[in-house]
Each structure stands twice: as structure tokens, then as C-alpha cells.
Enzyme design. Structure first.
Site, short mmCIF file in Angstrom:
data_model
loop_
_atom_site.label_atom_id
_atom_site.label_comp_id
_atom_site.label_asym_id
_atom_site.label_seq_id
_atom_site.Cartn_x
_atom_site.Cartn_y
_atom_site.Cartn_z
N CYS A 14 43.34 57.25 -10.08
CA CYS A 14 43.28 55.82 -10.41
C CYS A 14 43.59 54.94 -9.21
O CYS A 14 44.11 53.83 -9.35
CB CYS A 14 44.22 55.49 -11.55
SG CYS A 14 43.71 56.19 -13.13
N GLY A 15 43.30 55.41 -8.01
CA GLY A 15 43.42 54.56 -6.84
C GLY A 15 44.79 54.54 -6.18
O GLY A 15 45.11 53.63 -5.42
N LYS A 16 45.60 55.55 -6.42
CA LYS A 16 46.96 55.56 -5.84
C LYS A 16 46.90 55.67 -4.31
O LYS A 16 47.61 54.94 -3.61
CB LYS A 16 47.76 56.71 -6.45
CG LYS A 16 49.23 56.72 -6.06
CD LYS A 16 50.12 57.29 -7.17
CE LYS A 16 49.71 58.68 -7.61
NZ LYS A 16 49.99 59.72 -6.62
N ARG A 28 43.33 70.59 -11.86
CA ARG A 28 44.47 71.25 -12.51
C ARG A 28 44.03 71.85 -13.84
O ARG A 28 43.43 71.19 -14.66
CB ARG A 28 45.63 70.27 -12.70
CG ARG A 28 46.54 70.23 -11.46
CD ARG A 28 47.74 69.32 -11.64
NE ARG A 28 47.37 67.94 -11.44
CZ ARG A 28 47.41 67.00 -12.38
NH1 ARG A 28 47.86 67.28 -13.58
NH2 ARG A 28 47.04 65.78 -12.10
N ARG A 74 38.36 67.07 -2.21
CA ARG A 74 39.53 66.52 -1.52
C ARG A 74 39.52 66.79 -0.02
O ARG A 74 38.79 67.66 0.47
CB ARG A 74 40.79 67.12 -2.14
CG ARG A 74 40.92 66.76 -3.62
CD ARG A 74 42.33 66.66 -4.07
NE ARG A 74 42.40 66.17 -5.45
CZ ARG A 74 43.30 65.29 -5.87
NH1 ARG A 74 44.20 64.80 -5.05
NH2 ARG A 74 43.32 64.90 -7.13
N ARG A 86 44.46 52.45 -15.74
CA ARG A 86 43.03 52.14 -15.70
C ARG A 86 42.75 51.48 -17.03
O ARG A 86 42.57 52.14 -18.04
CB ARG A 86 42.26 53.46 -15.53
CG ARG A 86 40.81 53.32 -15.18
CD ARG A 86 40.19 54.69 -15.01
NE ARG A 86 40.34 55.20 -13.67
CZ ARG A 86 39.40 55.09 -12.73
NH1 ARG A 86 38.27 54.48 -12.98
NH2 ARG A 86 39.60 55.59 -11.53
N HIS A 145 55.89 60.23 -9.62
CA HIS A 145 54.50 60.40 -9.16
C HIS A 145 54.09 59.05 -8.58
O HIS A 145 53.36 58.29 -9.22
CB HIS A 145 53.65 60.80 -10.36
CG HIS A 145 52.27 61.26 -10.02
ND1 HIS A 145 51.19 61.08 -10.85
CD2 HIS A 145 51.76 61.90 -8.93
CE1 HIS A 145 50.10 61.58 -10.30
NE2 HIS A 145 50.42 62.08 -9.14
N LYS A 179 52.91 70.01 -7.20
CA LYS A 179 53.24 69.56 -8.55
C LYS A 179 54.17 70.52 -9.30
O LYS A 179 54.90 70.11 -10.19
CB LYS A 179 51.96 69.29 -9.33
CG LYS A 179 51.16 68.08 -8.80
CD LYS A 179 52.01 66.85 -8.72
CE LYS A 179 51.34 65.53 -8.44
NZ LYS A 179 50.01 65.44 -7.95
N TYR A 215 42.55 76.41 -6.54
CA TYR A 215 42.67 74.95 -6.40
C TYR A 215 44.13 74.59 -6.09
O TYR A 215 45.05 75.03 -6.81
CB TYR A 215 42.19 74.25 -7.68
CG TYR A 215 42.48 72.77 -7.66
CD1 TYR A 215 41.87 71.92 -6.74
CD2 TYR A 215 43.42 72.22 -8.54
CE1 TYR A 215 42.17 70.57 -6.70
CE2 TYR A 215 43.71 70.86 -8.51
CZ TYR A 215 43.09 70.04 -7.58
OH TYR A 215 43.41 68.70 -7.54
C1 SPV Z 1 46.98 64.85 -8.79
O1 SPV Z 1 46.06 65.29 -9.50
O2 SPV Z 1 47.80 64.02 -9.21
C2 SPV Z 1 47.10 65.27 -7.40
C3 SPV Z 1 46.45 66.49 -6.99
O3 SPV Z 1 47.81 64.64 -6.67
S1 SPV Z 1 47.22 67.86 -7.68
O4 SPV Z 1 47.84 68.61 -6.62
O5 SPV Z 1 46.14 68.62 -8.31
O6 SPV Z 1 48.20 67.44 -8.66
MN MN Z 2 49.07 63.26 -7.81
#
Ligand code: SPV
Ligand code: MN
Length: 651
Positions: free
Chosen positions: A293-295, A106, A409, A441, A269, A247, A238
């Protein structure tokens, strides 16, 4: 407050199309008979006008309407291949997409909320005044799709008909973006009019990668027009920057829940997952964690996995929290995804029969993807997002170049994953959520699991998430506050969002049965920070099953807990039994290290939060009251037992 439809509607101003008649005229000119027929079935006037304005402004050669039919989706796949946005890999249904090296995550510094004069914003977000955004759009978007096809898709963010589902239009010149949208969202072309009517709104997203050259990336912008619930994205590919159904629209949903459904809905989120406990009962969790962070891993530990990134929640008629996943697929980080930690996901990635779009991994000479931490033998050479790669490749500074980007990804439908609860995911009634978790984290402070004594403390845990910076944002470094792990997606004042959290979780509608258990999780404590000289983390990925398993039991009153000033923590014997179910010894010495209270560290992070929140206006007093009470309790313990309080002192 957020006032919708305020200020000039940039899309309409730049496009200049104002009526349905004009819209149909513009669309007729840009479509063949088949596509005109498809678009003509949409009756929502605003939708037609917005789509026509995008076409007028971006000036594509033609417009393709993706109805989600088998033929249309196939057309999208082929368009992406033809344009070179994706390439076929050896395995059937697998493709690779590379984003430019400058566009691997992002673009936070090029992401802005469009606001009107005087509107209060999140202190953690960038904003741009409407007039300035208008100037940018006028300069860069007219004609941006010349020589290309503009694709229009209609998607529902959630199962059609669900209380918190909101429809959205995705408009892009990128086949990759629409292909991703088809894997990640439910195409709702047939239901669009009805859904827009039911929800009372829809979101619009307009994207074009333009010529897709590195020199254009500095001009890239990701704009969210809060007032008109419309996004603009330019000169990037991206998915986090371009597929703004994700998002971009999540941000609008956060706004909508905060300002228009205060106390009744939340947009988070969070993953959603179910865990089977005694007697085969399924207990659903929704959990927040900052990006990277492991979600996804936590979500997939569940026996009844629903989603790994976003949750739309509301309080239903039966007074329970219900959650839906606005998505139907996964855009997951692949680094460290391996057989041991993620067996079901690996089955999809390495087995046959699942459509997968890979991004920014290494492709070897046999057309097979590879990534860091996959637990397999690495190839000697191949191609990645920076071009040719070979074992031992160094950058200009002499640092080793990894074979795959940290934020590379995989994109696939969630229903392909063996533990996905597909029927529950598609139920417009949502799943009943009983446990809410917050994790970050944190290497040295909070225990692996703690339960809030009440909703105020639970909300405070969410407000206090911290994490080390991760690879999901370009240019991020250091330790950061990550309120609710949702901060990058909260457009308005944090105080407003926090107030809505307190209202929701203190809802008078909850009963003893339906009120959620709220917990903090932390998998990142290290040996070194807990008085041991061994290297590494105090736990392993697979321990997540134990922490969730204990919460499952706690939520049903099947285990007791030890009270501490920062929440209830598990008793050793209960954890030992749970570790046995994953075939692990759990020494008491490890428990003691994990659950000892490091009073100075905890007080330090509380004060860090207090400092930061004191700088914001209108933060609810409850937050500071919780912090004060926690500090008082901790100082009393310190007085009695010293700076490190052994958990046995409290048991
Ligand atoms: C994140 O970075 O929290 C994601 C991927 O799930 S993004 O679509 O880039 O936000
Ligand atoms: Mn995300």
C-alpha cells in the site's frame, strides 16, 4: 501472557543435542578447520546447541559459518550462483532469483504459530499445537539438507547495542537466503555473544528449500515457535517465507514488546523517515501501512530516509520515542517504481555500483531486468518466473500475462539510496520520532490526512486501518481489516496488543514536547467516490510530500487545523502553499472533495470495526468509547448539514 521456554523445545527434541560438548562434536564433524575455528569463537552455549541441533536434524554435507567478512560474503554469493539459486545479470553486481510460481508471496495458509494448549491467539492468525508441529518437523526436516551445505549467519536486528536491538541466527541451505540476509541485516558475528547477553535473548531461524520442486510446495510450512523464539521453514524460497529474520522474527519482537516490555516498547510494521522542515530541522516519522500500500514510496519521500518496513521503538531517557530499523536494506516491491515517483531508488536500480538481487521480474535477452510500471519501453520477450514470456502472452483463460509478478522485488542495501540517513540509521540511540502515521487503501471514506486529538484516538486510528487485498499474500482477495497494518505479524490476542498500544501512547513519561502527533493518511480516494465523473485517484504519488510536509509543520505548531469528529484536518491555504513547493496547483475544488465528510461512509466503517472488535474478548473499553464519541459527533453534523458535510462548514 506469553510464557517463554514452555513446552518441548522442538529443535532440541528432534536434533537430540543437549550439551555444549555434544554440540561441538557435531559441529566438528560437519566443518573444515577454518569453519570450526569460526564457530568455536561463539561461546554462547544455547546458540551452539541450537546450531548443532539444526545440523544434526537437517543432515547437510557440511556447515559454513558466515562471519560477514568480505571472503565469507563472497563465498555465499558464489554458492548461490553455483546452486543456480541466482543468476548473474549483465550489470555488475546484479543477479536474478526466481521463486517457484506457487511461492511468489507469503504463504499465509501455510504459516502457523506453534502454541501450547490453552494459549490465547490472534483471531487473525493460524496456529498449530506443539505436538502437531513436532510431528511435522519429525516427518519432513530430518535429512532435508542432504547433499547441501548448511550456512549459519549471525545478525543483529538493529544497530548493535541499541536498547531494542535483538540478535538472531539465520540457518539455511539456501545461498539466496543468506545473500539476502547480508544485504538486509547487520552481520553481528563478532558481537553476538555480547549482544545475546545484553538483550537477554536471541532468535533462531532454520530453513531449507529441500529439492525446490513445485510438487513440494503444498508441504511447505512456516512455523513460528513463540515459546522458544525459533522458526522453521521448509520447501519454499520466497524471502517472506524463508528469510525469517524478517517477518518471522518481527512476530517474536511483537510478542516480546507486548508481553515483556508493555508500555515501554513497540515493534511495528512501519517505515521510519525524516523530513526537513523550516530552518533545516529534521522531523522523524514512523508510519504503518499494509503490505503493498505504498509504504516504501512514503518512506522514500523523506529527506532523511531510515527504513521502509519495520520499526522497533522505545521511550528513551529523554522521554522521547526513539526508533531503530531492525534492517539495513530494502526488500521492495518494484511494480510501479519509476523515475517520476522513486528517482533515488531508480538511480540504484538502473545506475552502476549497487548490488541488487532481483526477484521474479522479467529478464530480457540482454540480461536486463524489466517490470510493470517502470515507465520504460517494455521488451518484446524474455524470461520470467513462469518461463518464456512475450508481449501479448495469454494464460489458459485468455488473460494477458504481465511481464513481472505483482510482488516481484528488489533487494539492496538502504545506504545505496541517495536520501538514506546512514549515520542516523546506525546510531544505537535511534532517531527521535515525533509523528506516527497510519494508512491503508480506502477509496471512499477517510480524508488524505487527519490528526488525532489525543493518544486514545490515535491508537483507534491504528486499530481501524483497512485495505484492499494486495499481492503480498498468496490467495488474498477483498477488503480487509488491517489493524495497525501489523495484524499478519501479531501472534497473541489483539486485545493484548491493543492494550499495549494504549499504554505506550498514553505513557506518563511523555512531555508536551515529546508526545507524538498521531495521524491517519489515505492516498486512495477516487474521483468517482467523491462526486466527480473523472476516472482515477484524487491525488498523485508525489502529493505524499505535501501530506507529510503539513504534518511536519503541525507537529511544531506552525499551522492551525480544523476540528472534525474524526480529527484535525488542514486548512486550504496551508496546503496550497505546500503544493506550490512541489510545483502543483491545488484547486479549492479538489480540497473540498478530499476533505468533505461523507458521514454515512465513515459511520459504516466505524460500525464494521465495532462489530468485529465486539467479537473479541477483552478489547479495551477506550476503543469503543472513541468510536461512540466519533459517531455522535458525526450524527450531529449530519443533522445540521446533511450526509455530506462540506469542510467549510467547520472551518
Ligand atoms: C510484506 O509483505 O509486508 C513485506 C515482504 O515486507 S515480506 O517479507 O514478504 O513480509
Ligand atoms: Mn512488510
Amino acid at each position: 501472557m506469553l510464557e517463554l521456554k514452555k513446552g518441548d523445545d522442538i529443535l532440541l527434541t528432534v536434533g537430540g543435542v543437549n550439551t555444549v560438548e555434544e554440540a561441538l562434536e557435531v559441529l566438528k564433524e560437519k566443518t573444515d578447520a577454518a569453519n570450526f575455528e569460526k564457530i568455536s569463537k561463539i561461546k554462547n552455549a544455547d546458540a551452539l546447541i541450537r546450531i548443532a541441533n539444526a545440523a544434526k536434524m537437517c543432515a547437510p554435507d557440511n556447515v559454513f559459518v558466515d562471519t560477514g567478512s568480505v571472503e565469507d560474503v563472497q563465498w555465499v554469493r558464489e554458492y548461490s550462483l553455483k546452486k543456480g539459486e541466482e543468476k548473474k545479470l549483465t550489470k555488475d553486481g546484479h543477479t536474478i532469483h526466481f521463486d517457484l510460481p506457487q511461492d511468489q508471496a507469503r504463504l499465509v495458509n501455510q504459516t502457523y504459530y506453534i502454541i501450547n494448549e490453552g494459549e490465547k491467539m490472534s483471531s487473525l492468525a493460524k496456529s498449530v499445537l506443539r505436538a502437531e508441529a513436532m510431528d511435522y518437523v519429525k516427518e519432513f526436516m530430518p535429512g532435508i539438507m542432504k547433499g547441501m551445505t548448511m550456512i549459519v549467519g549471525f545478525f543483529s536486528r538493529g544497530p548493535v547495542g541499541a536498547e531494542a536491538a535483538i540478535p538472531a541466527i539465520e540457518i539455511s541451505s539456501s545461498g539466496y537466503v543468506l545473500h539476502s540476509a547480508e544485504l538486509l541485516y547487520r552481520n553481528c558475528y563478532a558481537d553476538f555473544d555480547q549482544e545475546a547477553e545484553r538483550a537477554g535473548l536471541f532468535y533462531t531461524n532454520v530453513h531449507s528449500e529441500g529439492p525446490n520442486r513445485p510438487e513440494d510446495v503444498p508441504n511447505a510450512r512456516i512455523f513460528m515457535d513463540r515459546s522458544w523464539q525459533t522458526t522453521f521453514s521448509t520447501f519454499c524460497t520466497y524471502a517472506g517465507n524463508t528469510l525469517l529474520l524478517k517477518k518471522g522474527n518481527h512476530r517474536f519482537s511483537v510478542d516480546y514488546a507486548t508481553y515483556y516490555k508493555t508500555g515501554d516498547q513497540l515493534s511495528e510494521h512501519m517505515f521510519i523517515t525524516g523530513l526537513r522542515g523550516p530552518g533545516d530541522r529534521v522531523t522523524y516519522f514512523a508510519g504503518a501501512a499494509p503490505s503493498g500500500c505504498g509504504k516504501t514510496t512514503t518512506a522514500m519521500v523523506g529527506t532523511d530516509f531510515i527504513g521502509d518496513d519495520l520499526a522497533q521503538m522505545w521511550i528513551a531517557e529523554d522521554n522521547s520515542i526513539r526508533a531503530i530499523n531492525p534492517e539495513k536494506g530494502i526488500f521492495g516491491i518494484v511494480e510501479d517504481v519509476n523515475r517520476e515517483g522513486d528517482p533515488f531508488l531508480m538511480d540504484c536500480l538502473r545506475g552502476d555500483g549497487t548490488e541488487v538481487i532481483w526477484s521474479n521480474v522479467l529478464i530480457d535477452e540482454a540480461g536486463v531486468p524489466h517490470w510493470v510500471g517502470n515507465g520504460e519501453d517494455a521488451p518484446e520477450k524474455g524470461t520470467n518466473f513462469q518461463g518464456e514470456w512475450w508481449t501479448g502472452k495469454k494464460d489458459d483463460e485468455g488473460n494477458a500475462v504481465p511481464m513481472s509478478h505483482k510482488n516481484s522485488r528488489c533487494t539492496l542495501v538502504a545506504s545505496a539510496i541517495a536520501n538514506h540517513a546512514t549515520a542516523a540509521s546506525e546510531d544505537p540511540a535511534g532517531v527521535p520520532v515525533k509523528v506516527i502515521t497510519y494508512s491503508g487503501r480506502d477509496a471512499d471514506t477517510m480524508p488524505p490526512v487527519r490528526v488525532a486529538e489525543n493518544a486514545d484516538v490515535g491508537v483507534t486510528i491504528g486499530a481501524s486501518i483497512i485495505s484492499k487485498a494486495t499481492a503480498t499474500e498468496v490467495g488474498a482477495t477483498g477488503v480487509r481489516r488491517q489493524p495497525w497494518a501489523n495484524a499478519p505479524f501479531i501472534p497473541g490476542a489483539l486485545a493484548d496488543y491493543m492494550d499495549a498500544q494504549f499504554k505506550f501512547f498514553n505513557s506518563p513519561r511523555f512531555t508536551e514536547q515529546t508526545k507524538p502527533v498521531m495521524a491517519g493518511l489515505n492516498y486512495f480516494l477516487t474521483h468517482q467516490n467523491r462526486g466527480s465523473d473523472q476516472p482515477g485517484l484524487l491525488g498523485e504519488k508525489k502529493d505524499v510530500k505535501v501530506w507529510l510536509g503539513w504534518l511536519e509543520l503541525y507537529a511544531h505548531g506552525d499551522v492551525e487545523a480544523i476540528a472534525t469528529p474524526i480529527g484535525f484536518v488542514p486548512k486550504y491555504d496551508d496546503l496550497k502553499k505546500l503544493f506550490a513547493t512541489i510545483d502543483k496547483e491545488y484547486p479549492k475544488s479538489l480540497y473540498d472533495m478530499q476533505f468533505a465528510l461523507y458521514v454515512d461512509n465513515i459511520i459504516h466503517v466505524i460500525e464494521l470495526q465495532e462489530e468485529a472488535y465486539k467479537k473479541e474478548e477483552n478489547i479495551p473499553a477506550t476503543l469503543f468509547e472513541v468510536y461512540t464519541k466519533q459517531k455522535k459527533g458525526l450524527l450531529e453534523l449530519k443533522e445540521k448539514y446533511g450526509a455530506v458535510v462540506a469542510i467549510d462548514n467547520l472551518a
